[in-house]
Design a protein around this motif. Structure first.
Motif, PDB file in Angstrom:
ATOM      1  N   GLU A  73      40.925  29.616  43.350  1.00 14.53           N
ATOM      2  CA  GLU A  73      40.883  29.187  41.948  1.00 14.53           C
ATOM      3  C   GLU A  73      39.448  29.196  41.429  1.00 14.53           C
ATOM      4  OE1 GLU A  73      42.786  25.395  42.037  1.00 14.53           O
ATOM      5  OE2 GLU A  73      44.816  26.236  42.159  1.00 14.53           O
ATOM      6  N   GLY A  74      38.503  28.787  42.268  1.00 12.74           N
ATOM      7  CA  GLY A  74      37.098  28.807  41.872  1.00 12.74           C
ATOM      8  C   GLY A  74      36.596  30.213  41.624  1.00 12.74           C
ATOM      9  N   GLU A  75      37.005  31.148  42.484  1.00 12.10           N
ATOM     10  CA  GLU A  75      36.612  32.543  42.287  1.00 12.10           C
ATOM     11  C   GLU A  75      37.186  33.092  40.983  1.00 12.10           C
ATOM     12  OE1 GLU A  75      37.750  36.847  44.157  1.00 12.10           O
ATOM     13  OE2 GLU A  75      37.391  35.234  45.595  1.00 12.10           O
ATOM     14  N   ARG A  76      38.436  32.747  40.689  1.00 18.99           N
ATOM     15  CA  ARG A  76      39.067  33.218  39.454  1.00 18.99           C
ATOM     16  C   ARG A  76      38.348  32.659  38.227  1.00 18.99           C
ATOM     17  NH1 ARG A  76      43.660  31.280  40.446  1.00 18.99           N
ATOM     18  NH2 ARG A  76      44.401  33.052  41.676  1.00 18.99           N
ATOM     19  N   GLU A  77      37.939  31.389  38.298  1.00 13.50           N
ATOM     20  CA  GLU A  77      37.226  30.789  37.176  1.00 13.50           C
ATOM     21  C   GLU A  77      35.836  31.403  37.027  1.00 13.50           C
ATOM     22  OE1 GLU A  77      36.635  28.347  33.870  1.00 13.50           O
ATOM     23  OE2 GLU A  77      38.426  29.006  34.937  1.00 13.50           O
ATOM     24  N   LEU A  78      35.181  31.680  38.148  1.00 16.16           N
ATOM     25  CA  LEU A  78      33.867  32.336  38.086  1.00 16.16           C
ATOM     26  C   LEU A  78      34.000  33.720  37.467  1.00 16.16           C
ATOM     27  CD1 LEU A  78      30.861  32.562  38.724  1.00 16.16           C
ATOM     28  CD2 LEU A  78      31.475  33.236  41.064  1.00 16.16           C
ATOM     29  N   ARG A  79      35.046  34.434  37.821  1.00 15.11           N
ATOM     30  CA  ARG A  79      35.268  35.764  37.247  1.00 15.11           C
ATOM     31  C   ARG A  79      35.439  35.665  35.733  1.00 15.11           C
ATOM     32  NH1 ARG A  79      39.781  37.744  40.206  1.00 15.11           N
ATOM     33  NH2 ARG A  79      41.225  37.443  38.495  1.00 15.11           N
ATOM     34  N   ASP A 124      32.955  36.736  30.494  1.00 17.62           N
ATOM     35  CA  ASP A 124      32.537  36.282  29.165  1.00 17.62           C
ATOM     36  C   ASP A 124      31.053  36.568  28.924  1.00 17.62           C
ATOM     37  OD1 ASP A 124      33.102  34.783  26.668  1.00 17.62           O
ATOM     38  OD2 ASP A 124      31.692  33.333  27.520  1.00 17.62           O
ATOM     39  N   LEU A 125      30.250  36.546  29.995  1.00 17.67           N
ATOM     40  CA  LEU A 125      28.810  36.790  29.867  1.00 17.67           C
ATOM     41  C   LEU A 125      28.470  38.279  29.848  1.00 17.67           C
ATOM     42  CD1 LEU A 125      27.398  34.146  32.384  1.00 17.67           C
ATOM     43  CD2 LEU A 125      27.339  34.010  29.886  1.00 17.67           C
ATOM     44  N   ALA A 126      29.326  39.098  30.433  1.00 18.49           N
ATOM     45  CA  ALA A 126      29.015  40.523  30.597  1.00 18.49           C
ATOM     46  C   ALA A 126      28.925  41.235  29.254  1.00 18.49           C
ATOM     47  CB  ALA A 126      30.081  41.185  31.463  1.00 18.49           C
ATOM     48  N   GLU A 127      28.051  42.217  29.197  1.00 20.17           N
ATOM     49  CA  GLU A 127      27.917  43.029  27.991  1.00 20.17           C
ATOM     50  C   GLU A 127      29.163  43.901  27.817  1.00 20.17           C
ATOM     51  OE1 GLU A 127      24.378  45.270  28.392  1.00 20.17           O
ATOM     52  OE2 GLU A 127      23.041  43.532  28.303  1.00 20.17           O
ATOM     53  N   PRO A 128      29.491  44.242  26.563  1.00 18.03           N
ATOM     54  CA  PRO A 128      30.645  45.110  26.335  1.00 18.03           C
ATOM     55  C   PRO A 128      30.517  46.414  27.123  1.00 18.03           C
ATOM     56  CG  PRO A 128      29.862  44.175  24.265  1.00 18.03           C
ATOM     57  CD  PRO A 128      28.849  43.817  25.306  1.00 18.03           C
ATOM     58  N   GLY A 129      31.609  46.853  27.695  1.00 12.10           N
ATOM     59  CA  GLY A 129      31.608  48.089  28.454  1.00 12.10           C
ATOM     60  C   GLY A 129      31.275  47.934  29.923  1.00 12.10           C
ATOM     61  N   THR A 130      30.944  46.687  30.350  1.00 13.96           N
ATOM     62  CA  THR A 130      30.657  46.459  31.764  1.00 13.96           C
ATOM     63  C   THR A 130      31.905  46.724  32.596  1.00 13.96           C
ATOM     64  OG1 THR A 130      28.996  44.776  31.242  1.00 13.96           O
ATOM     65  CG2 THR A 130      29.893  44.759  33.469  1.00 13.96           C
ATOM     66  N   ASP A 131      31.747  47.406  33.687  1.00  8.47           N
ATOM     67  CA  ASP A 131      32.863  47.729  34.570  1.00  8.47           C
ATOM     68  C   ASP A 131      33.504  46.437  35.076  1.00  8.47           C
ATOM     69  OD1 ASP A 131      34.632  48.633  36.454  1.00  8.47           O
ATOM     70  OD2 ASP A 131      33.172  49.771  37.619  1.00  8.47           O
ATOM     71  N   PRO A 132      34.793  46.184  34.783  1.00  7.08           N
ATOM     72  CA  PRO A 132      35.444  44.960  35.248  1.00  7.08           C
ATOM     73  C   PRO A 132      35.486  44.841  36.763  1.00  7.08           C
ATOM     74  CG  PRO A 132      37.050  46.487  34.317  1.00  7.08           C
ATOM     75  CD  PRO A 132      35.705  47.026  33.982  1.00  7.08           C
ATOM     76  N   VAL A 133      35.465  45.979  37.461  1.00  6.24           N
ATOM     77  CA  VAL A 133      35.440  45.928  38.930  1.00  6.24           C
ATOM     78  C   VAL A 133      34.125  45.319  39.401  1.00  6.24           C
ATOM     79  CG1 VAL A 133      35.427  47.310  41.041  1.00  6.24           C
ATOM     80  CG2 VAL A 133      37.027  47.852  39.189  1.00  6.24           C
ATOM     81  N   ARG A 134      33.019  45.661  38.714  1.00  5.15           N
ATOM     82  CA  ARG A 134      31.724  45.080  39.072  1.00  5.15           C
ATOM     83  C   ARG A 134      31.755  43.564  38.883  1.00  5.15           C
ATOM     84  NH1 ARG A 134      26.093  45.540  35.704  1.00  5.15           N
ATOM     85  NH2 ARG A 134      24.782  44.432  37.178  1.00  5.15           N
ATOM     86  N   VAL A 135      32.353  43.111  37.779  1.00  3.22           N
ATOM     87  CA  VAL A 135      32.451  41.675  37.516  1.00  3.22           C
ATOM     88  C   VAL A 135      33.266  40.993  38.613  1.00  3.22           C
ATOM     89  CG1 VAL A 135      33.354  39.921  35.931  1.00  3.22           C
ATOM     90  CG2 VAL A 135      32.201  41.970  35.024  1.00  3.22           C
ATOM     91  N   ARG A 136      34.369  41.609  38.951  1.00  2.78           N
ATOM     92  CA  ARG A 136      35.237  41.004  39.971  1.00  2.78           C
ATOM     93  C   ARG A 136      34.553  40.957  41.332  1.00  2.78           C
ATOM     94  NH1 ARG A 136      41.699  42.213  40.660  1.00  2.78           N
ATOM     95  NH2 ARG A 136      42.079  40.551  42.182  1.00  2.78           N
TER      96      ARG A 136
END
Length: 212
Positions: free
Chosen positions: A144-150, A155-167
């Motif tokens: 649950e903590g990992e999901r909340e961090l994701r 929300d902080l990532a710039e538009p177009g940031t690869d969602p895989v990188r965020v995850r």
């Protein structure tokens, strides 16, 4: 991750967001129950400890206990989540971009730098090594903590940031903290060198940052 008290974890809130007296009492009651449960679980294991015993030793009735915890194992959740909540607050309040490893380190140091429950948390994490019920709670809380961090990082990532990188960043950072706490709990003087949870977390984050 829970090595700060609820009042410490809320220290960053603006005045209009501060908890009321009734809310603070509820937070303290939940933490008192968690401390009692953690102490009993660490000493006897979950199989030997009932919700009735936790309630009695915490000085509350059983009905009150179940207002704060779904099960006896879930009673320890406040001790395992408060530090993580503080960490997420610090990250969310940072620059509007994905944080650097150095910024994640600083946030970890701030959120893991205090609190009076170190030994209780250590005993609880040690008990999880041989207690499947507690281990299930620990793994659920970490997921649950990992999901909340994701969510915070997305929300902080710039538009177009690869969602895989965020995850991947969320998984790596959350995993680094989990491993640091687990190592701190079971190793005192050998490979960990007697390091604090914050120091071990920084070590884990830097190892990830440098590339395994």
């Amino acid at each position: 991750m829970s090595l700060t008290t609820p009042t410490e974890g809320r220290a960053m809130l603006a005045p209009e967001q501060r908890l009321t007296l009734a809310e603070r009492r509820k937070v303290e009651t939940r933490l008192d129950i968690a401390r009692t449960a953690a102490r009993l679980f660490a000493e006897y294991g979950t199989a030997e400890v009932t919700a009735e015993r936790i309630a009695a030793e915490a000085g509350i009735g059983l009905r009150t206990f179940y207002r704060y915890a779904r099960t006896k194992e879930d009673a320890v959740e406040p001790m395992l989540t408060t530090g993580a909540e503080h960490w997420l607050e610090i990250i969310a309040a940072g620059p509007r971009r994905l944080p650097t490893v150095a910024e994640l380190e600083l946030a970890a140091l701030q959120s893991l730098s205090g609190g009076d429950d170190f030994e209780l948390t250590r005993g609880l994490l040690r008990a999880m090594e041989t207690d499947p019920a507690l281990r299930a709670v620990w793994h659920r809380i970490n997921m649950e903590g990992e999901r909340e961090l994701r969510r915070v990082l997305a929300d902080l990532a710039e538009p177009g940031t690869d969602p895989v990188r965020v995850r991947l960043l969320a998984a790596a950072a959350a995993g680094a903290i989990r491993i640091a706490l687990e190592e701190w709990a079971v190793v005192e003087d050998s490979a960990a060198g007697g390091a604090t949870p914050a120091e071990l977390t920084v070590r884990c984050l830097r190892t990830l940052g440098a590339g395994l």
